[in-house]
Write a protein that holds these residues in place. Structure first.
Motif, PDB file in Angstrom:
ATOM      1  N   ARG A   1       0.819  -1.208   0.000  1.00  0.00           N
ATOM      2  CA  ARG A   1       0.000   0.000   0.000  1.00  0.00           C
ATOM      3  C   ARG A   1       0.857   1.265   0.000  1.00  0.00           C
ATOM      4  N   PRO A   2       0.463   2.267  -0.824  1.00  0.00           N
ATOM      5  CA  PRO A   2       1.188   3.546  -0.832  1.00  0.00           C
ATOM      6  C   PRO A   2       1.095   4.237   0.523  1.00  0.00           C
ATOM      7  N   THR A   3       2.013   5.140   0.756  1.00  0.00           N
ATOM      8  CA  THR A   3       1.967   5.977   1.947  1.00  0.00           C
ATOM      9  C   THR A   3       1.794   7.426   1.512  1.00  0.00           C
ATOM     10  N   ILE A   4       0.888   8.139   2.175  1.00  0.00           N
ATOM     11  CA  ILE A   4       0.591   9.529   1.810  1.00  0.00           C
ATOM     12  C   ILE A   4       0.580  10.382   3.065  1.00  0.00           C
ATOM     13  N   GLU A   5       1.367  11.426   3.061  1.00  0.00           N
ATOM     14  CA  GLU A   5       1.335  12.420   4.125  1.00  0.00           C
ATOM     15  C   GLU A   5       0.779  13.708   3.528  1.00  0.00           C
TER      16      GLU A   5
ATOM     17  N   ALA B   1       1.697  17.347  -0.598  1.00  0.00           N
ATOM     18  CA  ALA B   1       1.753  16.007  -0.016  1.00  0.00           C
ATOM     19  C   ALA B   1       3.071  15.302  -0.311  1.00  0.00           C
ATOM     20  N   THR B   2       3.424  14.392   0.590  1.00  0.00           N
ATOM     21  CA  THR B   2       4.534  13.461   0.366  1.00  0.00           C
ATOM     22  C   THR B   2       3.915  12.116   0.042  1.00  0.00           C
ATOM     23  N   ILE B   3       4.148  11.640  -1.171  1.00  0.00           N
ATOM     24  CA  ILE B   3       3.453  10.446  -1.663  1.00  0.00           C
ATOM     25  C   ILE B   3       4.476   9.414  -2.114  1.00  0.00           C
ATOM     26  N   GLU B   4       4.293   8.181  -1.670  1.00  0.00           N
ATOM     27  CA  GLU B   4       5.155   7.076  -2.093  1.00  0.00           C
ATOM     28  C   GLU B   4       4.268   5.926  -2.530  1.00  0.00           C
ATOM     29  N   TYR B   5       4.538   5.366  -3.697  1.00  0.00           N
ATOM     30  CA  TYR B   5       3.706   4.288  -4.230  1.00  0.00           C
ATOM     31  C   TYR B   5       4.558   3.380  -5.107  1.00  0.00           C
ATOM     32  N   PRO B   6       4.152   2.129  -5.253  1.00  0.00           N
ATOM     33  CA  PRO B   6       4.925   1.193  -6.085  1.00  0.00           C
ATOM     34  C   PRO B   6       4.772   1.509  -7.571  1.00  0.00           C
TER      35      PRO B   6
ATOM     36  N   LEU C   1      -2.752   9.278 -10.743  1.00  0.00           N
ATOM     37  CA  LEU C   1      -2.558   8.401  -9.597  1.00  0.00           C
ATOM     38  C   LEU C   1      -2.272   9.213  -8.340  1.00  0.00           C
ATOM     39  N   ARG C   2      -1.392  10.197  -8.424  1.00  0.00           N
ATOM     40  CA  ARG C   2      -1.051  11.016  -7.266  1.00  0.00           C
ATOM     41  C   ARG C   2      -2.287  11.737  -6.714  1.00  0.00           C
ATOM     42  N   ARG C   3      -3.091  12.289  -7.610  1.00  0.00           N
ATOM     43  CA  ARG C   3      -4.309  12.971  -7.159  1.00  0.00           C
ATOM     44  C   ARG C   3      -5.299  11.977  -6.553  1.00  0.00           C
ATOM     45  N   SER C   4      -5.370  10.803  -7.129  1.00  0.00           N
ATOM     46  CA  SER C   4      -6.255   9.772  -6.606  1.00  0.00           C
ATOM     47  C   SER C   4      -5.856   9.374  -5.190  1.00  0.00           C
ATOM     48  N   LEU C   5      -4.559   9.204  -4.973  1.00  0.00           N
ATOM     49  CA  LEU C   5      -4.080   8.807  -3.654  1.00  0.00           C
ATOM     50  C   LEU C   5      -4.319   9.912  -2.622  1.00  0.00           C
ATOM     51  N   VAL C   6      -4.096  11.151  -3.027  1.00  0.00           N
ATOM     52  CA  VAL C   6      -4.354  12.273  -2.120  1.00  0.00           C
ATOM     53  C   VAL C   6      -5.832  12.314  -1.748  1.00  0.00           C
TER      54      VAL C   6
END
Length: 500
Positions: free
Chosen positions: A139-143, A325-330, A381-386
């Motif tokens: 799972r990605p991590t989002i701050e 945001a700080t976003i990390e994803y595979p 993807l980044r916007r989706s995760l946020v």
């Protein structure tokens, strides 16, 4: 295009481990796990020799029926002869094909803290001892940072009277009639002409009869053609030269100058219906008076304007949140989104001959298209995760009652197909998709509420817009266009990340 919240995130858990953890599963496996960048975990699995030996023996039995050993029927040759027939390398490959997936499954079942969201990359590091390395996307991590401090400048809807009048004229034109006239040709007249064109004596356009309407912001053939026939009358013949566009498919004539000969055969005038009670009752749902029609037109334009303003809010807010945001994803998640975009761009065709035909039509390889789509896929993807993280932070959910109401709204105006659509939407996958779409909508509404709280105006919520949406589903009384379709069309409800 993808639903805002990736389905893989709905049940995945974050891997909590530190730099490295080591565990033993009985006496058969030794497992070490390490978290690496891009939301991935590397799991190293070491297997005792006895386990690999048993896998080799199983591979020999599996291959035995395929061994053509002289003097033995298929499957009856001694194991030693089968080994010599295939060779130890082939035996090992067969053993690993069966054993490695089993090892991975056992290791994952042992460590419940790791919840993969896609298939791992499995690599055999050594065979003596057998060591398998699995790179697992998790799972990605989002701050988010302080998302509640984001602000957007609010806008008020303003509709000029000229837009209402333009829409009225558009409705009149859709119900207009054509009447022959004997006068000079003017704009919006329909002319029947005989036209031919040559370039240095070679035929560009074969002599042919055509009927066209002269519209100021539209070119019939080449730029300047309409102006050349304006002012002419039935029976006139006019000759003129025009530049041939560089974009002409026939490269032989592209960029040259064409000589036209046009004979005026007939002129028809566009006659608009009167703005009376008969006209207003025939438009769309029917209106009692011209004033009532004007009110509806204005409301439709205002609704579309407000939707456009709301979409701009969404785009600006998500853009700002993503930057903060700080976003990390595979990486596999970007590839999956690019794959979906490719599938949509190609017209939802499957891979195979249909995809090959699509790629041939645009003159690109599949990898070239994917490369073009990756930046778009990454932004989406980044916007989706946020957005998913905001929903979690704000405890936004969609209840079964919400989903039932949405299904009812979507099928209410479907007529005979309503029950079929209901069955489709009411399936497990259908309800899951609707649930994610509703959470997306609610989350965007919440973000607009936060970002406009200091402003003078705010975007309407879906609940506020719902009555207008229901009104638009009423069956028209005639084939005439409704005001909303005559220059004030609303965009379809988005199911994707805004701004793309």
């Amino acid at each position: 295009m993808a639903t805002t919240f990736p389905a893989a995130l709905q049940s995945a858990a974050t891997f909590p481990g530190g730099p490295q953890r080591v565990a033993e599963v009985g006496a058969r496996l030794k497992i070490s796990t390490e978290k690496i960048p891009d939301s991935q975990v590397v799991m190293t699995i070491e297997v005792e020799a006895e386990r690999l030996d048993k896998a080799r023996d199983k591979a020999v039995r599996k291959l035995s029926p395929k061994a053509k050993v002289p003097g033995f029927r298929p499957g009856k040759a001694p194991p030693a002869m089968v080994r010599r027939y295939f060779g130890e390398e082939r035996i090992l490959d067969e053993a690993l094909d069966d054993l490695v997936p089993d090892l991975y499954r056992e290791a994952i079942e042992h460590d419940e803290s790791i919840v993969p969201i896609a298939r791992p990359q499995l690599v055999v590091e050594t065979t003596e001892p057998l060591v398998v390395k699995a790179t697992i996307p998790v799972r990605p991590t989002i701050e988010l940072g302080d998302y509640k401090s984001v602000r957007v400048k609010t806008e008020d809807v303003s509709v000029e009277e000229s837009r209402v009048e333009d829409t009225l004229v558009a409705l009149q034109r859709r119900a207009s009639t054509l009447e022959p006239v004997d006068r000079e040709v003017g704009w919006r007249d329909v002319v029947r002409i005989d036209v031919r064109a040559t370039v240095d004596g070679e035929t560009l356009i074969e002599p042919q009869e055509a009927e066209v309407q002269l519209v100021e912001d539209r070119d019939i053939l080449f730029e300047g053609f309409e102006e050349a026939v304006l002012g002419k009358k039935k029976g006139d013949e006019v000759e003129f030269d025009l530049a041939v566009p560089e974009s002409l498919p026939n490269e032989k004539f592209a960029g040259t100058t064409a000589h036209f000969t046009v004979k005026m055969l007939e002129t028809k005038e566009e006659v608009l219906p009167a703005l009376d009670e008969e006209f207003t009752k025939a438009v769309g749902e029917g209106y009692e008076s011209i004033d009532a029609l004007r009110v509806r037109i204005r409301e439709d334009i205002e609704r579309v304007e407000q939707e456009q303003i709301t979409n701009r809010y969404h785009d600006e807010i998500l853009g700002e949140l993503t930057e903060r945001a700080t976003i990390e994803y595979p990486p596999v998640m970007v590839e999956a989104e690019a794959e979906r975009l490719l599938h949509d761009q190609a017209g939802r065709v499957e891979h195979g001959p249909e995809m090959d035909r699509y790629l041939a039509s645009i003159g690109k390889t599949e990898e070239e298209v994917r490369e073009e789509l990756r930046p778009i896929a990454e932004t989406r993807l980044r916007r989706s995760l946020v957005l998913s993280q905001v929903a979690e932070a704000e405890h936004i959910e969609a209840s079964d009652t919400d989903i039932d109401a949405e299904i009812e709204a979507m099928t209410a105006s479907a007529g005979p197909q309503g029950e079929q659509l209901r069955q489709l939407f009411d399936s497990e996958n259908g309800r899951d998709t609707i649930r994610r779409n509703l959470v997306t909508r609610k989350t965007l509404e919440r973000l607009v509420e936060i970002a406009t709280q200091d402003g003078a105006s705010a975007a309407p919520t879906a609940e506020q817009e719902q009555p207008a949406a229901k009104k638009r589903t009423r069956k028209p009384k005639s084939k005439a266009a409704t005001p909303a379709k005559a220059g004030a069309e609303a965009p379809a409800e988005t199911k994707e990340v805004p701004g793309e």
